[in-house]
Scaffold this motif. Structure first.
Motif, mmCIF file in Angstrom:
data_model
loop_
_atom_site.group_PDB
_atom_site.id
_atom_site.type_symbol
_atom_site.label_atom_id
_atom_site.label_comp_id
_atom_site.label_asym_id
_atom_site.label_seq_id
_atom_site.Cartn_x
_atom_site.Cartn_y
_atom_site.Cartn_z
ATOM 1 N N SER A 155 19.241 45.100 48.586
ATOM 2 C CA SER A 155 20.672 44.920 48.377
ATOM 3 C C SER A 155 21.026 43.443 48.213
ATOM 4 O O SER A 155 21.855 43.082 47.363
ATOM 5 N N LYS A 156 20.396 42.599 49.004
ATOM 6 C CA LYS A 156 20.676 41.169 48.912
ATOM 7 C C LYS A 156 20.228 40.620 47.557
ATOM 8 O O LYS A 156 20.915 39.790 46.950
ATOM 9 N N GLY A 157 19.082 41.073 47.065
ATOM 10 C CA GLY A 157 18.610 40.618 45.759
ATOM 11 C C GLY A 157 19.551 41.020 44.640
ATOM 12 O O GLY A 157 19.853 40.230 43.738
ATOM 13 N N ILE A 158 20.044 42.266 44.676
ATOM 14 C CA ILE A 158 20.974 42.729 43.648
ATOM 15 C C ILE A 158 22.289 41.961 43.733
ATOM 16 O O ILE A 158 22.889 41.607 42.699
ATOM 17 N N ARG A 159 22.761 41.683 44.944
ATOM 18 C CA ARG A 159 23.998 40.896 45.079
ATOM 19 C C ARG A 159 23.848 39.527 44.443
ATOM 20 O O ARG A 159 24.763 39.030 43.778
ATOM 21 N N GLN A 160 22.689 38.908 44.629
ATOM 22 C CA GLN A 160 22.461 37.603 44.015
ATOM 23 C C GLN A 160 22.538 37.696 42.492
ATOM 24 O O GLN A 160 23.147 36.843 41.832
ATOM 25 N N ALA A 161 21.915 38.733 41.936
ATOM 26 C CA ALA A 161 21.919 38.906 40.482
ATOM 27 C C ALA A 161 23.333 39.173 39.973
ATOM 28 O O ALA A 161 23.766 38.608 38.950
ATOM 29 N N MET A 162 24.075 40.030 40.663
ATOM 30 C CA MET A 162 25.436 40.361 40.230
ATOM 31 C C MET A 162 26.360 39.158 40.365
ATOM 32 O O MET A 162 27.204 38.905 39.484
ATOM 33 N N ASP A 163 26.244 38.410 41.445
ATOM 34 C CA ASP A 163 27.059 37.197 41.597
ATOM 35 C C ASP A 163 26.799 36.233 40.446
ATOM 36 O O ASP A 163 27.726 35.624 39.896
ATOM 37 N N HIS A 164 25.540 36.099 40.078
ATOM 38 C CA HIS A 164 25.152 35.213 38.977
ATOM 39 C C HIS A 164 25.807 35.646 37.675
ATOM 40 O O HIS A 164 26.385 34.819 36.949
ATOM 41 N N ALA A 193 28.237 48.811 44.592
ATOM 42 C CA ALA A 193 29.061 48.086 45.559
ATOM 43 C C ALA A 193 29.557 46.768 44.980
ATOM 44 O O ALA A 193 30.716 46.376 45.186
ATOM 45 N N ALA A 194 28.696 46.069 44.230
ATOM 46 C CA ALA A 194 29.096 44.784 43.644
ATOM 47 C C ALA A 194 30.173 44.982 42.580
ATOM 48 O O ALA A 194 31.140 44.203 42.495
ATOM 49 N N MET A 195 30.039 46.005 41.764
ATOM 50 C CA MET A 195 31.053 46.268 40.738
ATOM 51 C C MET A 195 32.406 46.575 41.391
ATOM 52 O O MET A 195 33.465 46.110 40.928
ATOM 53 N N ARG A 197 33.332 45.548 44.396
ATOM 54 C CA ARG A 197 33.790 44.329 45.062
ATOM 55 C C ARG A 197 34.487 43.375 44.098
ATOM 56 O O ARG A 197 35.450 42.695 44.456
ATOM 57 N N TYR A 198 34.003 43.358 42.857
ATOM 58 C CA TYR A 198 34.609 42.473 41.856
ATOM 59 C C TYR A 198 35.731 43.159 41.062
ATOM 60 O O TYR A 198 36.229 42.594 40.097
ATOM 61 N N GLY A 199 36.107 44.370 41.474
ATOM 62 C CA GLY A 199 37.185 45.069 40.786
ATOM 63 C C GLY A 199 36.810 45.543 39.395
ATOM 64 O O GLY A 199 37.662 45.641 38.509
ATOM 65 N N LEU A 200 35.533 45.870 39.192
ATOM 66 C CA LEU A 200 35.042 46.256 37.868
ATOM 67 C C LEU A 200 34.657 47.739 37.815
ATOM 68 O O LEU A 200 33.801 48.129 37.026
ATOM 69 N N GLU A 201 35.326 48.560 38.634
ATOM 70 C CA GLU A 201 34.982 49.984 38.658
ATOM 71 C C GLU A 201 35.053 50.626 37.275
ATOM 72 O O GLU A 201 34.244 51.503 36.944
ATOM 73 N N SER A 202 36.022 50.203 36.462
ATOM 74 C CA SER A 202 36.191 50.825 35.144
ATOM 75 C C SER A 202 35.014 50.540 34.219
ATOM 76 O O SER A 202 34.799 51.260 33.236
ATOM 77 N N GLU A 203 34.246 49.492 34.511
ATOM 78 C CA GLU A 203 33.092 49.128 33.678
ATOM 79 C C GLU A 203 31.773 49.609 34.278
ATOM 80 O O GLU A 203 30.711 49.408 33.694
ATOM 81 N N LEU A 204 31.849 50.226 35.451
ATOM 82 C CA LEU A 204 30.631 50.636 36.154
ATOM 83 C C LEU A 204 29.895 51.709 35.339
ATOM 84 O O LEU A 204 30.473 52.708 34.937
ATOM 85 N N ARG A 205 28.598 51.487 35.121
ATOM 86 C CA ARG A 205 27.801 52.459 34.387
ATOM 87 C C ARG A 205 26.329 52.364 34.780
ATOM 88 O O ARG A 205 25.741 51.274 34.744
ATOM 89 N N VAL A 206 25.766 53.501 35.139
ATOM 90 C CA VAL A 206 24.345 53.573 35.482
ATOM 91 C C VAL A 206 23.645 54.458 34.456
ATOM 92 O O VAL A 206 24.004 55.626 34.291
#
Length: 334
Positions: A155-164, A193-195, A197-206
């Motif tokens: 989770s910490k690694g993904i947070r770093q990537a998403m923050d970047h 969770a990162a999407m 947190r940044y208010g990007l739910e509308s763009e969330l896609r897996v």
């Protein structure tokens, strides 16, 4: 040993004394026995000697042949095992050869412990294995199972990537899922969770996938087909691992999409191939050597004390920024 004894003109017991370096043979006899052994190509069977004492001092390692990060882990495993006086025996999974067969092969060759690289077996099966023999899972959490585990803080690694990526102005960030691959569930949850947190739910896609290059190629083809039908490409893709990211880069390059000008790509693992590409891959680094050392030590320590409670080593990941990530197209234009 009988052949050496006959040619050297001594008893088999005396040959055994020489090779065990025990007292009872003169220096002249020792030299003659060793010279004869060298001439006929005899080498002591260390494995047989260990087994006669009830030990093999061999660690079995299950791995996936084409997984580049597993190759990095194996290098570390060999080094630490040799330092602790253990040999290593490998058994690969492949199409038609599942984890169960790979592990049983290791146990059939009398490995004292097994180290599982990237296992996706059910927790109940891993618990059963840990009760049969000493086992360590690398790259995956297995809460409640009777075996040790080593993995990075996914989770910490993904947070770093998403923050970047968000700092670079990216909003349309897609995640290619790793399926049942090790760490995939944690990476998927951390992306969602990162999407949010940044208010990007509308763009969330897996996008469903797995930890292979083919998965990345297929995800790339899907995104390109959507673009050709009038849709928009995401500005960034967070791949499930480096292999998936490399497949995606291949599909994008063939279609004329420039990375990172048109789209940024981030992987996970920092396998040795990630920095050998024409454009280095931005990725989350897992310390393969440190993971390997923990796994070997866990196995050896449990062989010495099987009453130890299951242990879990959680290692710190680190984002490595290279050439595949840059400002979002909109941010660059602004």
């Amino acid at each position: 040993m009988a052949d050496v004894a006959e040619k050297a003109g001594v008893s088999r017991a005396l040959v055994s004394i020489v090779f065990r370096d025990q007292p009872g043979a003169s220096q002249e006899t020792r030299e003659r026995v060793l010279r004869v052994a060298n001439e006929i190509g005899y080498r002591p069977d260390n494995a047989a000697r260990l087994l006669a004492r009830g030990r093999s001092r061999t660690l079995g390692v299950m791995f996936t042949a084409h997984h580049t990060f597993h190759a990095d882990l194996l290098e570390g495993i060999y080094g630490e095992a040799e330092r602790l006086g253990y040999d290593v025996l490998l058994s690969a999974t492949a199409p038609g050869r599942g984890e169960s067969k790979a592990v049983e092969s290791l146990l059939g060759h009398r490995c004292e412990a097994v180290i599982l690289l990237g296992t996706d077996a059910a927790s109940a099966d891993l618990d059963a294995l840990g009760r049969r023999t000493v086992a360590v899972a690398v790259g995956r959490r297995v809460p409640g199972a009777r075996l040790d585990s080593v993995h990075s803080a996914e989770s910490k690694g993904i947070r770093q990537a998403m923050d970047h990526l968000v700092e670079l102005g990216h909003h349309r960030i897609v995640h290619i899922d790793g399926g049942r691959g090790p760490g995939s569930a944690e990476r998927r949850r951390a992306y969602r969770a990162a999407m949010r947190r940044y208010g990007l739910e509308s763009e969330l896609r897996v996008i469903p996938g797995d930890h292979t290059e083919l998965s990345g190629i297929e995800a790339g083809r899907l995104l390109l087909a959507e673009r050709d039908s009038g849709g928009r490409l995401p500005t960034a893709v967070l791949a499930g691992n480096d292999r998936c990211a490399m497949g995606l880069l291949l599909a994008l390059t063939r279609a004329g999409v420039e990375v990172p000008r048109d789209m940024s790509v981030v992987g996970y693992d920092d396998s040795h191939l990630s920095h050998l590409m024409p454009i280095g891959l931005t990725t989350v680094r897992q310390d393969a050597v440190l993971m390997a050392e923990h796994a070997v030590r866990f196995a050896v320590e449990r062989l010495d004390d099987e009453e130890l409670e299951p242990r879990e080593a959680v290692l710190e990941p680190k984002l490595v920024v290279r050439g595949t990530s840059g400002p979002a197209p909109e941010a660059a234009a602004g």
